[in-house]
Structures are given as C-alpha cells and as structure tokens.
Design an enzyme around this catalytic site. Structure first.
Site, short mmCIF file in Angstrom:
data_model
loop_
_atom_site.label_atom_id
_atom_site.label_comp_id
_atom_site.label_asym_id
_atom_site.label_seq_id
_atom_site.Cartn_x
_atom_site.Cartn_y
_atom_site.Cartn_z
N TRP A 90 -54.55 129.22 57.62
CA TRP A 90 -55.59 129.26 58.60
C TRP A 90 -55.06 130.34 59.55
O TRP A 90 -53.88 130.39 59.99
CB TRP A 90 -56.04 127.97 59.15
CG TRP A 90 -57.29 127.55 58.72
CD1 TRP A 90 -58.56 127.58 59.50
CD2 TRP A 90 -57.45 126.88 57.54
NE1 TRP A 90 -59.60 126.85 58.55
CE2 TRP A 90 -58.99 126.32 57.31
CE3 TRP A 90 -56.72 126.39 56.53
CZ2 TRP A 90 -59.40 125.71 56.45
CZ3 TRP A 90 -57.29 125.63 55.67
CH2 TRP A 90 -58.98 125.40 55.45
N SER A 91 -55.84 131.26 60.18
CA SER A 91 -55.52 132.19 61.06
C SER A 91 -54.88 131.69 62.28
O SER A 91 -53.56 131.85 62.74
CB SER A 91 -56.70 133.14 61.35
OG SER A 91 -56.33 134.03 62.40
N ASP A 93 -53.86 128.80 63.18
CA ASP A 93 -52.95 127.87 62.76
C ASP A 93 -51.42 128.86 62.72
O ASP A 93 -50.63 128.29 63.09
CB ASP A 93 -53.13 127.18 61.69
CG ASP A 93 -54.39 126.21 61.78
OD1 ASP A 93 -55.39 126.76 61.93
OD2 ASP A 93 -54.27 124.95 61.75
N TYR A 140 -60.66 122.52 48.87
CA TYR A 140 -61.27 122.62 50.27
C TYR A 140 -62.72 123.14 50.20
O TYR A 140 -63.16 123.92 49.45
CB TYR A 140 -60.58 123.71 51.17
CG TYR A 140 -61.00 123.86 52.77
CD1 TYR A 140 -60.78 122.73 53.53
CD2 TYR A 140 -61.97 125.00 52.74
CE1 TYR A 140 -61.49 122.95 54.86
CE2 TYR A 140 -62.30 125.00 54.05
CZ TYR A 140 -62.26 123.96 55.12
OH TYR A 140 -62.83 124.15 56.41
N GLN A 165 -60.85 134.06 63.97
CA GLN A 165 -60.40 132.78 64.80
C GLN A 165 -59.91 133.40 66.13
O GLN A 165 -59.65 134.58 66.39
CB GLN A 165 -59.49 131.80 64.23
CG GLN A 165 -60.30 130.74 63.43
CD GLN A 165 -59.18 129.80 63.00
OE1 GLN A 165 -58.06 130.11 62.65
NE2 GLN A 165 -59.54 128.58 62.97
N GLY A 224 -62.52 127.82 66.82
CA GLY A 224 -61.51 127.10 66.51
C GLY A 224 -61.75 125.39 67.02
O GLY A 224 -61.07 124.60 66.59
N ASP A 226 -64.54 123.55 66.75
CA ASP A 226 -65.68 123.52 65.82
C ASP A 226 -67.13 122.93 66.36
O ASP A 226 -68.05 123.51 66.44
CB ASP A 226 -65.59 123.06 64.30
CG ASP A 226 -64.18 123.93 63.89
OD1 ASP A 226 -63.68 124.71 64.35
OD2 ASP A 226 -63.84 123.08 62.70
N ARG A 261 -65.34 113.18 62.31
CA ARG A 261 -65.38 114.47 61.90
C ARG A 261 -66.60 115.07 62.15
O ARG A 261 -67.45 114.29 62.90
CB ARG A 261 -65.42 114.70 60.29
CG ARG A 261 -63.91 114.55 59.73
CD ARG A 261 -62.99 115.38 59.73
NE ARG A 261 -63.55 116.65 59.51
CZ ARG A 261 -62.90 118.00 59.52
NH1 ARG A 261 -61.67 118.16 59.73
NH2 ARG A 261 -63.45 118.94 59.05
N GLU A 461 -52.84 115.55 63.88
CA GLU A 461 -53.50 116.58 64.11
C GLU A 461 -54.11 116.57 65.65
O GLU A 461 -54.42 117.30 66.24
CB GLU A 461 -54.73 116.68 63.11
CG GLU A 461 -55.59 117.56 63.28
CD GLU A 461 -56.72 117.58 61.81
OE1 GLU A 461 -56.92 116.73 61.19
OE2 GLU A 461 -57.54 118.63 62.14
C1 9WN Z 1 -62.71 124.94 59.72
C2 9WN Z 1 -57.21 124.21 60.36
C3 9WN Z 1 -58.51 124.36 61.16
C4 9WN Z 1 -58.12 124.72 62.62
C5 9WN Z 1 -59.60 124.56 63.25
C6 9WN Z 1 -60.05 123.24 62.98
C7 9WN Z 1 -60.26 123.09 61.58
C8 9WN Z 1 -61.61 123.87 59.77
C9 9WN Z 1 -62.09 122.57 59.13
O1 9WN Z 1 -59.02 122.93 60.77
O2 9WN Z 1 -61.39 123.72 61.09
O3 9WN Z 1 -62.05 126.33 60.15
O4 9WN Z 1 -62.51 122.30 58.03
O5 9WN Z 1 -62.67 121.75 60.02
O6 9WN Z 1 -61.20 122.94 63.77
O7 9WN Z 1 -59.25 124.75 64.73
O8 9WN Z 1 -57.77 126.05 62.64
O9 9WN Z 1 -56.22 123.45 60.81
#
Ligand code: 9WN
Length: 489
Positions: A90-91, A93, A140, A165, A224, A226, A261, A461
């Site tokens: 992930w960007s 991250d 995923y 992001q 980020g 969401d 979630r 997390e």
């Molecule tokens: C969708 C990876 C990412 C973070 C985001 C967080 C969550 C993804 C998800 O996880 O997003 O991109 O599947 O929920 O919200 O900030 O970069 O850790």
C-alpha cells in the site's frame, strides 16, 4: 454534475474462498510478531475490553516487538501492512514504514520506496495498491480483476489499483535520510527525487478538478481514512445498494470483526465509485462532468503541501533547485486557507465539490494542516484549541488516546475503523504538527499516549479510543514503524 456510477455495472466479483484465517500467511508463524491470531481470537479485545498486557512496556522490549513485526511483514522488496488483511503493498503505508525501517534496516527503507515507485504510472500517479503477483487470487478484495490496470495505457507491468493515497512519501524519504544520512541514502534520494516530483505534478495538474490549487480525491480510499464520518455527506449521493455485495466475497470481514469494518453499503458505494473511474479509463480530465465522489480533503492537501516543503529540502541535498518547491508549498497553504478553512469552527473541513460546500463532521482530518510549517499562527492556534478540546483531548497528560472522530459527536463509534478508533499514523502526524508549531509539551503528552497504546496492546492496526484495547490486525506494520520513530525522539 451527474453521478455516473451504475451499480449494476460493477463486476469482477471474487468467488475464490479464502483458505482460512491464515491462508495468506507466508511468514514463519513461530516468529514473534508474525500475524497468526486474528483479532477475534481474543474476545476481550475484540469487544473493546480493557487494555491488557498485550505488549512490552520497556523501550527495549517495545523496540524488539516493532522490529520483529516489520521483519515478519517483509516481503522481498516491500512490507505488507498486515499478512492477513492487507497482503499486498500500500502506498502511504510504505511511506510510514520507510520512516521506521530507516532506523533499523536502512537498505530496506530505500527498497520499500523504490518498489512502490517502480509501479508509478506514466502520468505520475502512484497507485494506492501494488498487487503482489505471487499472492493467490482472492487474497484481498477488491483484487486486480476489479481494477484491470493492465488494460490502461501508461499503467505499469505489475497489477495496481488506479487510485492514489495521501502523498506523504517525500516527507518520508527526507526523514528516512535524516535517520540514515549515508552515501547509499543520498544515492537513493537522488533516484527518488524525479519520481517524487512527478507524483506531485500528477496531483497538481490532473487532480486540481476545481482549478483552485488543491487536489481533489475521487474515492474515500484515497483519503486513507476510508469510512471517516467526513465522507458521509458526499457518500450519501453515490447511488448504490448494499445488496450488490451479495455478488462478492469480502475478504476483510473474514479476518476482522464485521462490526469494526466499513458496512456493506459503504463497500457497495466504494465499488460503484471504482467502476465509474475505471470505466472512464482512470482519466482525470472529465471527472467534473460525471464522477460521483469529488472531495478536497484537508489531510490529503496538507500532505501535498508538506511534500513540497520536503522536496525543497531534498532538492538542496541532491543539487536541484529548491525555489519552485518553496513557491508551490506557499501556494498550497494559501489555497488550503482560502478553500478549506472554516471560520465557524476555526479548523479545516473537507469540501464536497459536487455541492461546493464544506462538510460539517468535525473529524481528526481537520487537525492535519498543523503539519504545514507555514500555516499562519492564528490558524495553527485554532487547530491546537480544537485538538485540546473535549473532542480530541490532546493534553500534556492524556487520559485517553487521540480519536479519529470528535468523541462528543453522536456518530462517534469507538470500534468502527476510522469513525473513532485511535491510529498511530494520525497521532504521529499531529505530534509532528505540534512540534512544528511550538507545542513540545502537548507533543510529549501525545507521544507518551501512543507509546502506551502499543505497550498496552501490541502493534495493533488501531486502538479503542477509550480503553486502548488493540483492534484490527494485531501485527500492523505502520504501527511498528512509527513506534520506532517515536521511541527514537
Ligand atoms: C483500502 C492498508 C490500508 C491503509 C488504509 C486503510 C485500509 C484498505 C482496506 O488499509 O484501507 O485501501 O481494505 O480497508 O484504511 O489507510 O492504507 O493498511
């Protein structure tokens, strides 16, 4: 503007059944910190019970936990955010992770950023997910079959998403170099600099939908945060039915409690927005005519401005001209003040471009412009007042962690993802902002509270904003990385 998303056109349904909670784990599960226990394995914590003895409390033990977590999540040339929930790259991250890696494995910090930027599109966008082709289908959701980047001109050979992001990467590269200022780091900075400039150029030219000098995000995932309450108003206008999700198998709710979630309706809307963007070839020029979600986010734009400040410093290090970066940084701060400052609250609010109105929810996003060193004192002071208020509770001695949403609001949800829980990356940004604007004692209080969170629960997390109990993934990479950074200060 007309909303162009048609929920019936969302496709790419994933039917592959995950092989079980540990189906995607490739690390040796006997290693400390390896993510082998889903959060539901501990019902006390999943229910948001009191913080227990989840993590070590001494600095050496905390550091060891962080190093082990990052090592367990390392995957050839990048770090997965979590082995189970997020098994790709992930960007933002990767940016936060690089800051921590710089202290313990600097060569990995540079690999982390280099692998992300290898997936940069020809137009300069840095995709928010880079899919690892070695992962099984269904590891995923939504996977490459929804995004279909391979069919888009200018996308890289590897599968990616088409979203971005917050651009915290230039800041991360600068901070990584400061932690490990050696010739290899300087060479890495030199290689990264043009890619970082191209990332900013993409945002400044393709994503300035309103023509006001700010970046517009086209999906809540781009923020980020969401499912932040900040997106409730703009999301309400996105046509979608929760029942659409019957056609899909969500991966996240296999690994985390569904009550923590985003909802199925959120996901139906997420997919509708992706489909609208994808079906226009991820083209940005016609966004204003058809796209169902167009928002200017204060955190995203604060990161955008802070990237120019960081690029000015990187330019000096690599022998380039810092002048244009300084000029752009000043323009971005000016645009933030003009477009996102809310005189009513004194802080910054997202602007919904479909209605041209500031959204009303007072979330932690409004505190983010504090990271801008050139934010005028009056607005910085107002943010500090908001941070210290009962909404967010920042103090020299914090009795509870920093929440992501106003804890006095009726829609504050202590367990649900970005609607209340405490996250280390947000605390880390606010901590940085407090130091930047001359509040070392408040920064120290926030730092202590973040370290205590990990001490109480481990590298989770996110954390329950009242009890500090660990939530979500129990071995989360940016928590580990930013903990290392906080411990080193
Ligand atoms: C969708 C990876 C990412 C973070 C985001 C967080 C969550 C993804 C998800 O996880 O997003 O991109 O599947 O929920 O919200 O900030 O970069 O850790």
């Amino acid at each position: 503007m007309t909303a162009g998303a048609n929920p019936t056109r969302v496709d790419g349904a994933v039917t592959a059944e995950p092989t079980g909670v540990d189906g995607s784990v490739t690390a040796d599960p006997t290693r400390v910190g390896a993510e082998v226990h889903p959060i539901r394995a501990d019902p006390t914590r999943a229910a948001g019970g009191p913080a227990g003895s989840g993590g070590p409390t001494d600095p050496a033990g905390l550091r060891r936990l962080a190093v082990d977590t990052l090592d367990a999540n390392w995957e050839h040339d990048h770090t997965v955010p979590s082995r189970t929930l997020y098994p790709h790259q992930w960007s933002w991250d990767s940016a936060f992770i690089a800051i921590g890696l710089a202290q313990i494995r600097p060569e990995r910090a540079w690999q982390e950023l280099a692998s992300l930027f290898r997936a940069q599109w020809a137009d300069g966008r840095v995709p928010h997910i880079v899919f690892n082709p070695a992962m099984r289908v269904g590891a995923y959701f939504p996977g490459p079959e929804l995004w279909r980047s391979a069919s888009v001109e200018g996308a890289p050979a590897v599968d990616t998403s088409g979203l971005v992001q917050p651009p915290v990467h230039a800041l991360a590269a600068l901070l990584a170099y400061r932690r490990a200022p050696d010739p290899a780091g300087l060479a890495a900075l030199r290689r990264l600099y043009p890619a970082l400039v191209a990332q900013q150029h993409y945002l400044a030219t393709r994503r300035d939908v309103a023509g006001d000098g700010l970046v517009c995000i086209v999906h809540p995932w781009e923020s980020g945060l969401d499912n932040s309450p900040a997106w409730d108003e703009p999301m309400a206008a996105v046509p979608a039915e929760a029942s659409v999700m019957r056609a899909y198998r969500r991966h996240d709710t296999v690994h985390a409690d569904a009550a923590h979630r985003p909802t199925d309706l959120d996901y139906a809307r997420y997919l509708a927005i992706v489909a609208a963007y994808r079906d226009h070839g991820y083209a940005d020029r016609p966004l204003a005519d058809h796209h169902p979600f167009l928002v200017e986010c204060p955190l995203f734009n604060a990161a955008f401005g802070s990237a120019e400040h960081a690029l000015a410093e990187i330019a000096v290090l690599v022998g380039a001209d810092p002048g244009p970066h300084r000029a752009r940084a000043a323009q971005i701060t000016e645009a933030l003040l003009r477009r996102l400052h809310d005189p009513g609250t004194g802080t910054f609010q997202p602007r919904d471009l479909r209605t041209d109105r500031l959204v009303s929810a007072r979330t932690v996003l409004g505190l983010a412009p504090l990271i801008l060193p050139d934010l005028p004192a009056r607005q910085a002071d107002a943010i500090v007042v908001e941070a210290r208020s009962a909404r967010f509770g920042v103090a020299r001695r914090m009795d509870r962690p920093l929440p992501t949403h106003d804890r006095t609001a009726p829609d504050f949800e202590p367990l649900r993802y970005w609607r209340g829980p405490s996250w280390l990356n947000i605390g880390w940004l606010v901590h940085r902002g407090l130091l930047t604007h001359g509040h070392p004692e408040l920064a120290a209080g926030l730092r202590r509270s973040m370290i205590d969170l990990v001490g109480g629960a481990g590298c989770h997390e996110y954390f329950h904003p009242d009890t500090g109990a660990g939530l979500g993934s129990p071995a989360f990479s940016w928590t580990a990385a930013l903990l290392l950074d906080l411990l080193a200060d």
